[in-house]
Write a protein that holds these residues in place. Structure first.
Motif, PDB file in Angstrom:
ATOM      1  N   THR A  76       1.057  -1.455  -0.411  1.00  0.00           N
ATOM      2  CA  THR A  76       0.192  -0.126  -0.093  1.00  0.00           C
ATOM      3  C   THR A  76       0.507   0.886  -0.382  1.00  0.00           C
ATOM      4  O   THR A  76       0.535   1.717  -1.066  1.00  0.00           O
ATOM      5  CB  THR A  76      -1.222  -0.120   0.869  1.00  0.00           C
ATOM      6  N   SER A  77       1.826   1.770   0.726  1.00  0.00           N
ATOM      7  CA  SER A  77       2.750   2.784   0.681  1.00  0.00           C
ATOM      8  C   SER A  77       3.540   2.983  -0.275  1.00  0.00           C
ATOM      9  O   SER A  77       4.057   3.744  -0.601  1.00  0.00           O
ATOM     10  CB  SER A  77       2.993   2.132   2.580  1.00  0.00           C
ATOM     11  N   SER A  79       3.418   1.391  -3.693  1.00  0.00           N
ATOM     12  CA  SER A  79       1.459   2.073  -4.264  1.00  0.00           C
ATOM     13  C   SER A  79       1.981   3.777  -4.185  1.00  0.00           C
ATOM     14  O   SER A  79       2.281   4.712  -5.315  1.00  0.00           O
ATOM     15  CB  SER A  79       0.876   1.585  -4.255  1.00  0.00           C
ATOM     16  N   LYS A  80       1.791   4.030  -2.981  1.00  0.00           N
ATOM     17  CA  LYS A  80       1.598   5.652  -3.173  1.00  0.00           C
ATOM     18  C   LYS A  80       3.089   6.677  -3.277  1.00  0.00           C
ATOM     19  O   LYS A  80       2.760   7.504  -3.970  1.00  0.00           O
ATOM     20  CB  LYS A  80       0.937   5.930  -1.945  1.00  0.00           C
ATOM     21  N   GLU A  83       2.395   6.938  -6.695  1.00  0.00           N
ATOM     22  CA  GLU A  83       1.978   7.591  -7.607  1.00  0.00           C
ATOM     23  C   GLU A  83       2.433   8.638  -7.312  1.00  0.00           C
ATOM     24  O   GLU A  83       2.424   9.507  -8.139  1.00  0.00           O
ATOM     25  CB  GLU A  83       0.634   6.865  -7.071  1.00  0.00           C
ATOM     26  N   LYS A  84       2.664   9.482  -6.213  1.00  0.00           N
ATOM     27  CA  LYS A  84       3.521  10.787  -6.029  1.00  0.00           C
ATOM     28  C   LYS A  84       4.423  11.455  -6.892  1.00  0.00           C
ATOM     29  O   LYS A  84       4.709  12.142  -7.285  1.00  0.00           O
ATOM     30  CB  LYS A  84       4.135  10.780  -4.351  1.00  0.00           C
ATOM     31  N   ALA A  91      -1.528   4.363  -7.558  1.00  0.00           N
ATOM     32  CA  ALA A  91      -1.315   3.425  -7.039  1.00  0.00           C
ATOM     33  C   ALA A  91      -2.671   2.474  -6.358  1.00  0.00           C
ATOM     34  O   ALA A  91      -2.111   1.021  -6.235  1.00  0.00           O
ATOM     35  CB  ALA A  91      -1.262   4.762  -5.324  1.00  0.00           C
ATOM     36  N   GLN A  92      -3.803   2.754  -6.391  1.00  0.00           N
ATOM     37  CA  GLN A  92      -4.548   1.239  -5.903  1.00  0.00           C
ATOM     38  C   GLN A  92      -4.718   0.421  -6.681  1.00  0.00           C
ATOM     39  O   GLN A  92      -4.217  -0.818  -6.771  1.00  0.00           O
ATOM     40  CB  GLN A  92      -5.662   1.703  -5.632  1.00  0.00           C
ATOM     41  N   GLU A 181      -8.598   7.701   2.703  1.00  0.00           N
ATOM     42  CA  GLU A 181      -6.993   6.426   1.755  1.00  0.00           C
ATOM     43  C   GLU A 181      -6.918   4.919   1.999  1.00  0.00           C
ATOM     44  O   GLU A 181      -6.055   4.452   1.461  1.00  0.00           O
ATOM     45  CB  GLU A 181      -5.541   7.573   2.684  1.00  0.00           C
TER      46      GLU A 181
END
Length: 372
Positions: A76-77, A79-80, A83-84, A91-92, A181
């Motif tokens: 999860t982290s 992916s974020k 994307e960032k 990200a999802q 989130e």
């Protein structure tokens, strides 16, 4: 009116009705066609969006982007972070794609990625790993701590005060943003009016490395929350089979965590709780009394058992409104995979060894033998 006139009138009525039926059929057909077109457009749009997100951000990009994946980061982290930094479009979708490919063992470190890379190329790079670098500091959050106790740990390891931490984890606007989130972790169950703290039990206990000298409170909180999100995701299938919500799982696991001693058999304690729940018998677990009182005591007195509080499982049947502490993975697994027993009672002796009983008389005998 003669017979001929009546026949003509009946004929006219039949023609009118047939015409009306044709009109109705045309209207229904048009509505059905519009609905099908709308569904088709929606489905196509969704397909096109997902398909686009699975492609490289910019196939012609040449420049490299420096990306740091901290140690202990989950899917999860990560992916974020991707994307960032503009390496993936969504990200999802990257997260679900990685899980679909059964890829989660990624390496921490520094990477030089490009926008031209495919998702498979990114995954392969993250699996390969780069040279690790030392964190600025680490913070250990032990199992079984309440939010107030976690606040004390944060205050000890950072420049933030315990009050600032509690203000942040109880801020309604911030919590609302977190629900967006982490929709699979934070559900409407956390808004039960009897819950003391909304995020109680949702910050995963672990040792966390931080690579900046002064991480924000949001970074600290979301690092723990993101880890819990990844941990819970591992058990989605089992939760579905047991028809257990995330909130119920973390609440149940927190009871096991608080009842645990160094030699505790969590699976057997879990069986005691399940056996009691099956016959609508109060759980009668002391940690919920202590949570109700809002303070720690070495010994729970009989008068404490009468405290009027939704968390007191001596006075209220079923699980308490929410978790009473942060549970570790062992307790989460025990909550989902209890032993199969006929026990309804247990106690821990002075050495921390648990003794189980099927009947109240057996339990009283254990009290006499091991505690008195």
């Amino acid at each position: 009116m003669d017979n001929e006139s009546k026949k003509q009138q009946m004929f006219n009525n039949m023609k009118r009705k047939k015409k009306e039926v044709k009109i109705v059929r045309r209207i229904v057909s048009v509505i059905a066609l519009i609905a099908l077109i709308a569904i088709g457009i929606g489905g196509y749009s969704g397909y096109k969006y997902v398909n686009t997100a699975l492609q490289p951000v910019d196939p012609n990009a040449k420049g490299e982007i420096a990306i740091e994946i901290p140690m202990g980061s989950g899917v999860t982290s990560i992916s974020k972070i991707l994307e960032k930094n503009g390496v993936v479009k969504n990200a999802q979708i990257f997260k679900y794609y990685a899980k679909f490919k059964n890829e989660s063992q990624f390496q921490a470190g520094n990477y030089q990625l490009t926008k031209a890379m495919t998702l498979d190329e990114i995954i392969e790079s993250l699996k390969t790993g780069k040279v690790y670098h030392e964190p600025v500091f680490t913070m250990t959050v032990p199992e079984g701590l309440t939010l107030e106790q976690i606040a004390a740990v944060v205050a000890k390891n950072t420049d933030f005060t315990a009050e600032q931490f509690m203000d942040k984890v109880t801020d309604a606007t911030y919590i609302e943003s977190l629900i967006g989130e982490y929709p699979n972790l934070l559900t409407e169950d956390i808004y039960n009016e009897n819950i003391r703290h909304t995020l109680e039990g949702y910050l995963y206990p672990a040792t966390y490395p931080f690579y900046e000298e002064k991480p924000s409170l949001a970074t600290i909180i979301e690092t723990m929350l993101g880890t819990m999100d990844d941990i819970v995701a591992e058990y989605r299938v089992v939760m579905g089979e047991k028809e257990m919500t995330v909130h119920e799982l973390l609440t149940f696991a927190s009871l096991l965590e608080e009842e645990a001693t160094a030699q505790t058999d969590r699976e057997t304690i879990a069986s005691v709780f399940y056996n009691r729940l099956s016959i609508d018998m109060p759980l009668q677990t002391d940690p919920t009394v202590l949570y109700s009182l809002g303070s720690h005591k070495d010994r729970v007195l009989y008068e404490d058992l009468e405290v009027d509080n939704p968390y007191n499982t001596y006075k209220n049947k079923g699980l308490p409104p929410g978790p009473i502490a942060g549970a570790g993975k062992v307790s989460i697994e025990a909550a989902l995979n209890p032993s199969q027993t006929d026990y309804f009672y247990f106690l821990a002796d002075k050495e921390g060894i648990n003794h189980f009983a099927k009947t109240y008389d057996e339990h009283l005998a254990n009290i006499e033998q091991y505690l008195r």
